[in-house]
Design a protein around this motif. Structure first.
Motif, PDB file in Angstrom:
ATOM      1  N   ALA A  29       0.859  -1.181   0.000  1.00 41.58           N
ATOM      2  CA  ALA A  29       0.000   0.000   0.000  1.00 41.58           C
ATOM      3  C   ALA A  29       0.897   1.233   0.000  1.00 41.58           C
ATOM      4  CB  ALA A  29      -0.901   0.004   1.233  1.00 41.58           C
ATOM      5  N   GLY A  30       0.639   2.153  -0.922  1.00 40.98           N
ATOM      6  CA  GLY A  30       1.553   3.273  -1.109  1.00 40.98           C
ATOM      7  C   GLY A  30       2.758   2.872  -1.951  1.00 40.98           C
ATOM      8  N   GLY A  31       2.602   1.844  -2.759  1.00 37.77           N
ATOM      9  CA  GLY A  31       3.712   1.284  -3.519  1.00 37.77           C
ATOM     10  C   GLY A  31       4.242   2.144  -4.644  1.00 37.77           C
ATOM     11  N   THR A  32       3.559   3.258  -4.948  1.00 38.08           N
ATOM     12  CA  THR A  32       4.056   4.175  -5.973  1.00 38.08           C
ATOM     13  C   THR A  32       4.664   5.429  -5.357  1.00 38.08           C
ATOM     14  OG1 THR A  32       1.876   5.221  -6.168  1.00 38.08           O
ATOM     15  CG2 THR A  32       2.347   3.386  -7.657  1.00 38.08           C
ATOM     16  N   GLY A  33       4.791   5.452  -4.028  1.00 36.12           N
ATOM     17  CA  GLY A  33       5.277   6.631  -3.330  1.00 36.12           C
ATOM     18  C   GLY A  33       6.775   6.633  -3.089  1.00 36.12           C
ATOM     19  N   THR A  79      -2.659   3.886  -8.811  1.00 33.04           N
ATOM     20  CA  THR A  79      -3.057   2.629  -9.450  1.00 33.04           C
ATOM     21  C   THR A  79      -4.579   2.473  -9.451  1.00 33.04           C
ATOM     22  OG1 THR A  79      -2.987   1.287  -7.417  1.00 33.04           O
ATOM     23  CG2 THR A  79      -0.921   1.567  -8.644  1.00 33.04           C
ATOM     24  N   GLY A  80      -5.295   3.502  -8.978  1.00 28.14           N
ATOM     25  CA  GLY A  80      -6.752   3.481  -9.020  1.00 28.14           C
ATOM     26  C   GLY A  80      -7.434   3.048  -7.744  1.00 28.14           C
ATOM     27  N   ILE A  81      -6.680   2.875  -6.641  1.00 26.43           N
ATOM     28  CA  ILE A  81      -7.268   2.452  -5.372  1.00 26.43           C
ATOM     29  C   ILE A  81      -7.040   3.533  -4.322  1.00 26.43           C
ATOM     30  CG2 ILE A  81      -7.300   0.689  -3.561  1.00 26.43           C
ATOM     31  CD1 ILE A  81      -8.200  -0.320  -6.292  1.00 26.43           C
ATOM     32  N   ASP A  82      -8.135   4.117  -3.846  1.00 23.00           N
ATOM     33  CA  ASP A  82      -8.066   5.092  -2.755  1.00 23.00           C
ATOM     34  C   ASP A  82      -8.292   4.348  -1.446  1.00 23.00           C
ATOM     35  OD1 ASP A  82      -8.279   7.155  -0.926  1.00 23.00           O
ATOM     36  OD2 ASP A  82      -9.474   8.441  -2.243  1.00 23.00           O
ATOM     37  N   ILE A  83      -7.235   4.183  -0.668  1.00 23.54           N
ATOM     38  CA  ILE A  83      -7.318   3.394   0.564  1.00 23.54           C
ATOM     39  C   ILE A  83      -8.244   4.049   1.585  1.00 23.54           C
ATOM     40  CG2 ILE A  83      -5.938   2.315   2.415  1.00 23.54           C
ATOM     41  CD1 ILE A  83      -3.543   2.444   0.499  1.00 23.54           C
ATOM     42  N   ARG A  84      -8.504   5.326   1.446  1.00 24.86           N
ATOM     43  CA  ARG A  84      -9.435   5.992   2.360  1.00 24.86           C
ATOM     44  C   ARG A  84     -10.870   5.518   2.161  1.00 24.86           C
ATOM     45  NH1 ARG A  84      -7.920  11.991   0.713  1.00 24.86           N
ATOM     46  NH2 ARG A  84      -8.284  10.941  -1.280  1.00 24.86           N
ATOM     47  N   ASP A  85     -11.135   4.832   1.067  1.00 26.13           N
ATOM     48  CA  ASP A  85     -12.451   4.269   0.765  1.00 26.13           C
ATOM     49  C   ASP A  85     -12.405   2.770   1.065  1.00 26.13           C
ATOM     50  OD1 ASP A  85     -14.625   3.015  -0.574  1.00 26.13           O
ATOM     51  OD2 ASP A  85     -14.796   4.710  -1.945  1.00 26.13           O
ATOM     52  N   ASN A 131     -10.937  -2.967   0.327  1.00 29.38           N
ATOM     53  CA  ASN A 131     -11.418  -4.298   0.682  1.00 29.38           C
ATOM     54  C   ASN A 131     -11.619  -5.154  -0.574  1.00 29.38           C
ATOM     55  OD1 ASN A 131     -12.454  -6.141   2.826  1.00 29.38           O
ATOM     56  ND2 ASN A 131     -14.315  -6.014   1.591  1.00 29.38           N
ATOM     57  N   GLY A 132     -12.209  -4.562  -1.596  1.00 34.65           N
ATOM     58  CA  GLY A 132     -12.415  -5.289  -2.845  1.00 34.65           C
ATOM     59  C   GLY A 132     -11.098  -5.647  -3.513  1.00 34.65           C
ATOM     60  N   PHE A 133     -10.148  -4.742  -3.435  1.00 36.92           N
ATOM     61  CA  PHE A 133      -8.831  -4.981  -4.036  1.00 36.92           C
ATOM     62  C   PHE A 133      -8.130  -6.152  -3.351  1.00 36.92           C
ATOM     63  CE2 PHE A 133      -4.235  -4.214  -3.968  1.00 36.92           C
ATOM     64  CZ  PHE A 133      -3.963  -4.192  -5.330  1.00 36.92           C
ATOM     65  N   LEU A 134      -8.084  -6.148  -2.014  1.00 38.03           N
ATOM     66  CA  LEU A 134      -7.411  -7.231  -1.294  1.00 38.03           C
ATOM     67  C   LEU A 134      -8.158  -8.550  -1.436  1.00 38.03           C
ATOM     68  CD1 LEU A 134      -6.175  -5.515   2.004  1.00 38.03           C
ATOM     69  CD2 LEU A 134      -4.922  -5.921  -0.126  1.00 38.03           C
ATOM     70  N   GLU A 135      -9.476  -8.480  -1.514  1.00 39.03           N
ATOM     71  CA  GLU A 135     -10.262  -9.695  -1.721  1.00 39.03           C
ATOM     72  C   GLU A 135      -9.908 -10.341  -3.058  1.00 39.03           C
ATOM     73  OE1 GLU A 135     -14.912 -11.137  -1.335  1.00 39.03           O
ATOM     74  OE2 GLU A 135     -14.482  -9.062  -1.893  1.00 39.03           O
ATOM     75  N   ALA A 136      -9.690  -9.520  -4.066  1.00 39.90           N
ATOM     76  CA  ALA A 136      -9.349 -10.038  -5.395  1.00 39.90           C
ATOM     77  C   ALA A 136      -7.910 -10.534  -5.456  1.00 39.90           C
ATOM     78  CB  ALA A 136      -9.575  -8.953  -6.441  1.00 39.90           C
ATOM     79  N   GLU A 137      -6.992  -9.831  -4.797  1.00 41.94           N
ATOM     80  CA  GLU A 137      -5.565 -10.181  -4.889  1.00 41.94           C
ATOM     81  C   GLU A 137      -5.180 -11.338  -3.979  1.00 41.94           C
ATOM     82  OE1 GLU A 137      -3.324  -9.190  -6.931  1.00 41.94           O
ATOM     83  OE2 GLU A 137      -4.475  -7.611  -7.916  1.00 41.94           O
ATOM     84  N   LYS A 138      -5.824 -11.445  -2.807  1.00 45.05           N
ATOM     85  CA  LYS A 138      -5.516 -12.499  -1.824  1.00 45.05           C
ATOM     86  C   LYS A 138      -4.011 -12.595  -1.536  1.00 45.05           C
ATOM     87  CE  LYS A 138      -9.559 -15.359  -2.871  1.00 45.05           C
ATOM     88  NZ  LYS A 138     -10.217 -14.336  -3.707  1.00 45.05           N
ATOM     89  N   PRO A 139      -3.406 -11.516  -1.058  1.00 41.68           N
ATOM     90  CA  PRO A 139      -1.953 -11.539  -0.800  1.00 41.68           C
ATOM     91  C   PRO A 139      -1.616 -12.310   0.478  1.00 41.68           C
ATOM     92  CG  PRO A 139      -2.880  -9.469  -0.060  1.00 41.68           C
ATOM     93  CD  PRO A 139      -4.007 -10.208  -0.737  1.00 41.68           C
ATOM     94  N   ASP A 140      -0.370 -12.757   0.558  1.00 43.24           N
ATOM     95  CA  ASP A 140       0.118 -13.385   1.785  1.00 43.24           C
ATOM     96  C   ASP A 140       0.493 -12.333   2.833  1.00 43.24           C
ATOM     97  OD1 ASP A 140       0.362 -16.333   0.932  1.00 43.24           O
ATOM     98  OD2 ASP A 140       1.405 -15.268  -0.668  1.00 43.24           O
ATOM     99  N   ILE A 141       0.967 -11.179   2.345  1.00 39.57           N
ATOM    100  CA  ILE A 141       1.410 -10.095   3.231  1.00 39.57           C
ATOM    101  C   ILE A 141       0.919  -8.763   2.664  1.00 39.57           C
ATOM    102  CG2 ILE A 141       3.413  -8.874   4.181  1.00 39.57           C
ATOM    103  CD1 ILE A 141       5.005 -11.459   3.902  1.00 39.57           C
ATOM    104  N   VAL A 142       0.502  -7.877   3.548  1.00 38.21           N
ATOM    105  CA  VAL A 142       0.200  -6.496   3.176  1.00 38.21           C
ATOM    106  C   VAL A 142       1.156  -5.588   3.932  1.00 38.21           C
ATOM    107  CG1 VAL A 142      -1.486  -4.611   3.304  1.00 38.21           C
ATOM    108  CG2 VAL A 142      -2.232  -6.923   2.660  1.00 38.21           C
ATOM    109  N   ILE A 143       1.817  -4.689   3.211  1.00 36.06           N
ATOM    110  CA  ILE A 143       2.733  -3.719   3.827  1.00 36.06           C
ATOM    111  C   ILE A 143       2.116  -2.328   3.726  1.00 36.06           C
ATOM    112  CG2 ILE A 143       5.029  -2.692   3.806  1.00 36.06           C
ATOM    113  CD1 ILE A 143       6.071  -5.203   2.484  1.00 36.06           C
ATOM    114  N   ASN A 144       2.044  -1.639   4.836  1.00 35.32           N
ATOM    115  CA  ASN A 144       1.488  -0.292   4.844  1.00 35.32           C
ATOM    116  C   ASN A 144       2.608   0.740   4.717  1.00 35.32           C
ATOM    117  OD1 ASN A 144      -0.082   1.979   5.121  1.00 35.32           O
ATOM    118  ND2 ASN A 144      -0.175   1.862   7.343  1.00 35.32           N
ATOM    119  N   ALA A 145       2.880   1.160   3.491  1.00 35.24           N
ATOM    120  CA  ALA A 145       3.827   2.241   3.231  1.00 35.24           C
ATOM    121  C   ALA A 145       3.090   3.481   2.731  1.00 35.24           C
ATOM    122  CB  ALA A 145       4.867   1.801   2.209  1.00 35.24           C
TER     123      ALA A 145
END
Length: 311
Positions: A6-10, A34-40, A45-59
């Motif tokens: 998250a924040g991977g383009t920063g 990338t088209g995802i506003d984390i404030r929404d 939630n829809g993005f992570l549901e679709a991606e099903k990652p093993d790890i999420v990093i908050n950057a």
């Protein structure tokens, strides 16, 4: 293994994504670019549901220096609160591990050496409260999920970062970026002086952003506790010392004028890295002088659109 940054383009996110890919992780960036506003919440939630990652990093963060914090306190507080809340809530349903990146301003403002054991021992400096408090609240939120065995998390505290792609405008930038802009611009224009906010005596620890990315990647593999861990050098420099380094690198002959009516912030911020040294084999590699040289070159080429001769 798939990782969502998250924040991977920063500023931190870009080198972190590159570092993780070098280590053969499958990496997906997530940000407004990338088209995802984390404030929404629905979007993240829809993005992570679709991606099903093993790890999420908050950057991801809405961040700036002291001047920016003073000008936009509500936006900074509310944006970071929403980013953290939505991200951890969505992660609890769609991933196994959450990695939270935090600034050193989450520590009490008075101590000079920031040991993990004193993290709760006093209030933050008010100049950084609206950014630091949402990050600290995210630790509590993570702790609540872990206490219900719904999500594992680690929490890494970093010093001030600098390097390519940083903010360099006078309001948004942190001290080092602002000093690079002021001094290099003065050298280019032939100005004989620049203004430095505050006394120049406060001490800050700085880490090159690519080093920070390496440290985070190492921690993912080698650290697995909700207790916070500092990543950094464990030493600091005064604002004046940093300004002198920049001045010497480019050969500017001007002088510094200190505006002591502007706030200094906490007098000293240095991370104790004893725990990091005992836990990780990794150490930062890019010393301050070399990191500033690289950053000046990037600023001149990408912002000023010119080459500069440096020492």
């Amino acid at each position: 293994m798939k990782i969502v940054v998250a924040g991977g383009t920063g500023f931190l996110g870009k080198p972190l994504v590159m570092e993780l890919k070098k280590r053969s992780y499958a990496v997906v960036e997530c940000s407004r670019r990338t088209g995802i506003d984390i404030r929404d919440f629905k979007q993240i939630n829809g993005f992570l549901e679709a991606e099903k990652p093993d790890i999420v990093i908050n950057a991801a963060a809405h961040v700036g220096g002291i001047a920016y914090n003073a000008q936009f306190p509500v936006d900074i507080y509310e944006d970071n609160l929403l980013i953290g809340f939505n991200l951890i809530k969505a992660s609890s349903a769609h991933t196994k591990k959450f990695v939270n990146i935090m600034p050193n301003c989450t520590y009490p403002g008075i101590p000079e050496l920031y040991r993990e054991s004193i993290w709760w021992d006093g209030p933050m400096d008010e100049t950084v409260l609206t950014y630091g408090m949402p990050r600290k609240a995210l630790w509590v939120h993570s702790w609540a999920y872990e206490s219900e065995k719904r999500l594992n998390s680690i929490h890494l505290v970093l010093p001030n970062l600098y390097g390519p792609n940083d903010h360099f405008d006078p309001i948004r930038s942190h001290a080092l970026g602002a000093l690079i802009k002021k001094i290099v611009d003065a050298w280019v224009s032939g100005s004989e002086s620049i203004e430095i906010w505050g006394s120049g005596k406060v001490i800050r620890e700085w880490m090159y952003v690519e080093d920070a990315a390496e440290g985070i990647a190492e921690s993912i593999s080698n650290y697995n506790s909700i207790d916070i861990m500092n990543l950094g050098w464990g030493k600091g420099w005064t604002i004046t010392e940093i300004a002198e380094i920049i001045k010497n690198i480019i050969g500017w002959k001007g002088r510094f004028v200190y505006n002591k009516s502007k706030p200094d912030g906490a007098p000293k911020k240095i991370l104790d890295v004893t725990k990091m040294n005992a836990t990780l084999k990794w150490r930062p590699k890019v010393d301050l002088y070399e990191g500033i040289k690289r950053t000046i070159k990037w600023y001149a080429k990408n912002i000023l659109k010119r080459e500069v001769e440096i020492r």
